[in-house]
Structure formats: structure tokens, C-alpha cells
Write an enzyme that holds these catalytic residues in place. Sequence first.
Site, PDB file in Angstrom:
ATOM      1  N   ALA A 192      16.554  54.198  59.729  1.00 56.50           N
ATOM      2  CA  ALA A 192      15.243  54.437  60.349  1.00 56.50           C
ATOM      3  C   ALA A 192      15.233  55.697  61.207  1.00 56.50           C
ATOM      4  O   ALA A 192      14.218  56.022  61.821  1.00 56.50           O
ATOM      5  CB  ALA A 192      14.840  53.226  61.193  1.00 56.50           C
ATOM      6  N   GLY A 193      16.383  56.389  61.305  1.00 54.61           N
ATOM      7  CA  GLY A 193      16.435  57.611  62.115  1.00 54.61           C
ATOM      8  C   GLY A 193      16.493  57.328  63.601  1.00 54.61           C
ATOM      9  O   GLY A 193      16.138  58.175  64.421  1.00 54.61           O
ATOM     10  N   LEU A 194      16.977  56.136  63.958  1.00 53.02           N
ATOM     11  CA  LEU A 194      17.006  55.745  65.368  1.00 53.02           C
ATOM     12  C   LEU A 194      18.419  55.719  65.952  1.00 53.02           C
ATOM     13  O   LEU A 194      18.593  55.456  67.148  1.00 53.02           O
ATOM     14  CB  LEU A 194      16.356  54.354  65.539  1.00 53.02           C
ATOM     15  CG  LEU A 194      14.891  54.272  65.088  1.00 53.02           C
ATOM     16  CD1 LEU A 194      14.394  52.825  65.140  1.00 53.02           C
ATOM     17  CD2 LEU A 194      14.005  55.153  65.971  1.00 53.02           C
ATOM     18  N   GLY A 195      19.414  55.959  65.137  1.00 50.61           N
ATOM     19  CA  GLY A 195      20.796  56.051  65.635  1.00 50.61           C
ATOM     20  C   GLY A 195      21.376  54.745  66.141  1.00 50.61           C
ATOM     21  O   GLY A 195      22.240  54.759  67.027  1.00 50.61           O
ATOM     22  N   GLY A 196      20.933  53.626  65.591  1.00 52.85           N
ATOM     23  CA  GLY A 196      21.395  52.316  66.082  1.00 52.85           C
ATOM     24  C   GLY A 196      22.907  52.161  66.002  1.00 52.85           C
ATOM     25  O   GLY A 196      23.553  51.764  66.982  1.00 52.85           O
ATOM     26  N   LYS A 230      17.511  56.065  69.820  1.00 55.50           N
ATOM     27  CA  LYS A 230      16.970  57.388  70.171  1.00 55.50           C
ATOM     28  C   LYS A 230      15.846  57.762  69.216  1.00 55.50           C
ATOM     29  O   LYS A 230      15.781  57.256  68.082  1.00 55.50           O
ATOM     30  CB  LYS A 230      18.051  58.467  70.128  1.00 55.50           C
ATOM     31  CG  LYS A 230      18.767  58.653  68.776  1.00 55.50           C
ATOM     32  CD  LYS A 230      18.049  59.515  67.774  1.00 55.50           C
ATOM     33  CE  LYS A 230      18.790  59.653  66.453  1.00 55.50           C
ATOM     34  NZ  LYS A 230      17.984  60.201  65.350  1.00 55.50           N
ATOM     35  N   HIS A 267      18.084  49.737  60.206  1.00 54.97           N
ATOM     36  CA  HIS A 267      19.040  50.644  59.587  1.00 54.97           C
ATOM     37  C   HIS A 267      18.266  51.663  58.746  1.00 54.97           C
ATOM     38  O   HIS A 267      17.239  51.339  58.169  1.00 54.97           O
ATOM     39  CB  HIS A 267      19.944  49.775  58.704  1.00 54.97           C
ATOM     40  CG  HIS A 267      21.076  50.493  58.089  1.00 54.97           C
ATOM     41  ND1 HIS A 267      21.961  51.236  58.821  1.00 54.97           N
ATOM     42  CD2 HIS A 267      21.484  50.585  56.806  1.00 54.97           C
ATOM     43  CE1 HIS A 267      22.860  51.754  58.003  1.00 54.97           C
ATOM     44  NE2 HIS A 267      22.583  51.372  56.776  1.00 54.97           N
ATOM     45  N   ASP A 309      25.696  61.745  65.742  1.00 53.02           N
ATOM     46  CA  ASP A 309      24.808  61.308  66.836  1.00 53.02           C
ATOM     47  C   ASP A 309      25.547  60.545  67.941  1.00 53.02           C
ATOM     48  O   ASP A 309      24.961  60.242  68.983  1.00 53.02           O
ATOM     49  CB  ASP A 309      23.712  60.367  66.301  1.00 53.02           C
ATOM     50  CG  ASP A 309      22.715  61.089  65.415  1.00 53.02           C
ATOM     51  OD1 ASP A 309      22.768  62.331  65.336  1.00 53.02           O
ATOM     52  OD2 ASP A 309      21.881  60.393  64.803  1.00 53.02           O
ATOM     53  N   SER A 359      25.186  54.486  65.788  1.00 46.45           N
ATOM     54  CA  SER A 359      25.836  55.457  66.679  1.00 46.45           C
ATOM     55  C   SER A 359      25.810  54.940  68.122  1.00 46.45           C
ATOM     56  O   SER A 359      26.784  55.096  68.866  1.00 46.45           O
ATOM     57  CB  SER A 359      25.096  56.801  66.627  1.00 46.45           C
ATOM     58  OG  SER A 359      25.085  57.293  65.313  1.00 46.45           O
TER      59      SER A 359
HETATM   60  O1  C5P Z   1      27.788  62.250  61.060  1.00 44.87           O
HETATM   61  P1  C5P Z   1      27.001  61.215  60.366  1.00 44.87           P
HETATM   62  O2  C5P Z   1      27.846  60.155  59.723  1.00 44.87           O
HETATM   63  O3  C5P Z   1      25.905  60.643  61.196  1.00 44.87           O
HETATM   64  O4  C5P Z   1      26.272  61.986  59.190  1.00 44.87           O
HETATM   65  C1  C5P Z   1      25.947  61.395  57.960  1.00 44.87           C
HETATM   66  C2  C5P Z   1      25.815  62.490  56.920  1.00 44.87           C
HETATM   67  O5  C5P Z   1      24.698  63.326  57.216  1.00 44.87           O
HETATM   68  C3  C5P Z   1      26.989  63.440  56.837  1.00 44.87           C
HETATM   69  O6  C5P Z   1      27.965  62.949  55.975  1.00 44.87           O
HETATM   70  C4  C5P Z   1      26.354  64.695  56.307  1.00 44.87           C
HETATM   71  O7  C5P Z   1      26.190  64.599  54.912  1.00 44.87           O
HETATM   72  C5  C5P Z   1      24.986  64.670  56.924  1.00 44.87           C
HETATM   73  N1  C5P Z   1      24.883  65.482  58.140  1.00 44.87           N
HETATM   74  C6  C5P Z   1      24.756  66.864  58.036  1.00 44.87           C
HETATM   75  N2  C5P Z   1      24.630  67.621  59.181  1.00 44.87           N
HETATM   76  C7  C5P Z   1      24.615  67.043  60.396  1.00 44.87           C
HETATM   77  C8  C5P Z   1      24.740  65.647  60.537  1.00 44.87           C
HETATM   78  C9  C5P Z   1      24.873  64.890  59.386  1.00 44.87           C
HETATM   79  O8  C5P Z   1      24.728  67.394  56.928  1.00 44.87           O
HETATM   80  N3  C5P Z   1      24.472  67.813  61.477  1.00 44.87           N
END
Ligand code: C5P
Length: 295
Positions: free
Chosen positions: A104-108, A16, A102, A144, A110
Site C-alpha cells: 500500500a506504500g505505507l512502509g508497514g 508513513k 501490504h 524505508d 519497514s
Molecule cells: O529496499 P526495499 O526492499 O524496500 O526495496 C524493494 C525494491 O524496490 C528493491 O529491490 C528495488 O528493486 C526497488 N527500489 C529501488 N530504489 C529504491 C528503493 C527500492 O529501485 N530507492
Amino acid sequence: MTDFPASAVDLRPGCKVNFHLDILRLREDGYHELRTLFVPLPVPGDTLRVSEGSVGSGLKFGCSDPELEGDGNIVVRAYQAFAKATGFAPDIEVFLTKRVPHGAGLGGGSADAAALLLHLNGRARDAALNNEQLNSLAADLGADVPFFLLEGPALAEGIGEKLTPVDLDLRGVSLVLCCPGVHVSTPEAFRAWDAAQDTAREKGTPFLTSASHEYNFPTSFGVVAIRNSFEPVIFERYPELRLIKEQLAEHGAYASLMSGSGSSVFGLFHHHDRAQRAAETMAGQCPKVFVHKFL
Ligand code: C5P
């Protein structure tokens, strides 16, 4: 023996980009409330080859990148969470071929987790979860993940789990995605945003939510500004990312933006040949560049 067993299935999740990402506030639990527009892309995308395992083996997991093997991988966590929630724990082997960079902000990761959840849920018969249950299980794995259970663009609110499908007419748009060899940690990016907010508050200066001019995109949800709250704090740490954004604009992109917490940056083009020329030039400095034309 073939290298594709008859019983194997290839799952091909994509990735994404975020066309819009506003961080609204830090919650008490440490997560951040946001409003973001997710747009799915078919490339780059990983492959999960799922084949039958030996009886009683549960999940056997392998990956093209040995560093990503082990129980910490979100694919393994997805399998375990699904098994715990449903009691359905088939004996399978999953081999993940990693193509989405990894950090890269692409949600691979997820996308991989969501693909396995959908696969398992499709096989679980009576034990299958309904959409709401699957969404909640996905949200526990990562903010994500629920988006990748859907098929099209979506507006995400809350921490990313409250999703509304969005009608976004991207036909004819060409997207150039530049993935520099920079790994950005999402928790660190959020912490940097918190620190910048604190500083702005102390100084009484308005906090800059976007690093440059905005382009507005019409959607069924109203007009959405192409912008990303992470850009100012991430560009300060990695000036090369700001440069990529600027170069994409110089090469004819009518909008360019960092995706998620970075590091990838994409540009939108009206003309595919222009996009392709831009991609060729950017490939000289970015290890991975992808072009996608929305049909
Ligand atoms: O949920 P995910 O593992 O993708 O998020 C990684 C980290 O990013 C979380 O542990 C949190 O520190 C931060 N995060 C956040 N707010 C969000 C999504 C992620 O602070 N909405």
C-alpha cells in the site's frame, strides 16, 4: 493466566506517507536515487508483542496473517541481522498483529523492522550499536527502514537512507488515508517507471513526473511540492487509484496524492469535519479508510 504476560512489551510502530517523491535516476546497482519527504502516521499501525522465550530458543515469530510468518518476514531478518552485527540474540517471542495493509506504500514492514531494531538496541547494553551503525544495518534491510528509526518527518535522499529531519508544521491538518484492496509491488513499480522513462526518451517527449496539479508545502527545507513520480505509471495500470485521488479533491481535499509506489492515496483537509465526511463516503468503495488529525 492472563493473555498479557507481565514480561511482555507491546511495540506500536505506525506507518508513513510520502508528501513528495521524485525519482531522480536508475543507479547501476538497480536501485533508484530519489528525493522524498516522509511523514509518519500513528494509524494504521501494527503491534509487535515481545515476550520472553524459553532458554536457547532465539526468536520465535508468529503473525496474525499466517502468510506473513516464516523466515522471509522482515521482522525475522531484522532480528537475525542485529544478532549477527552485535552478538546479542535474546530468547524472545514476537507476535505481530498486522493492521497496515501490504503493498500500500505505507512502509508497514519497514516500521515493524525498525521498531524491533530499536527495542533490541535498547536492551543490548555494551553490544548496542551507535546511530550510524544502526542506520546502516536498517538500510541493508530495506530502503524505508532507516526513516522509522527517527520520530518526525524527514527528507530522504540517496535510495532513502540519507535522512534529514524536516520541520513541517502540520498542526490542524486532517489527513484521510484511503487503502484500496490493490497490492502494488514496489520493484514492479520501479520497473514500470524505468520503462516509461525509456519510452519518453525514445519519443523525445518530456516525462510527466506528476499526474495532476501540485500543491506546495512550506517546510524548514524550503517549499516542497506535493507530487509523486510513481503516479503516472501506477494510475495507468490501476485507474481506480486516480479516481480516488480525484474523488478526495471533489470532497474538499486541498491536496491529494498516492503514497510511495501505491496503492494508498491520501487527501489533506483544512477542516476535520469535512475530512470525516469524505472518509465516510470513501469507505463505501475502499476497504480501509483512516482519518488522522495532526495536533
Ligand atoms: O529496499 P526495499 O526492499 O524496500 O526495496 C524493494 C525494491 O524496490 C528493491 O529491490 C528495488 O528493486 C526497488 N527500489 C529501488 N530504489 C529504491 C528503493 C527500492 O529501485 N530507492
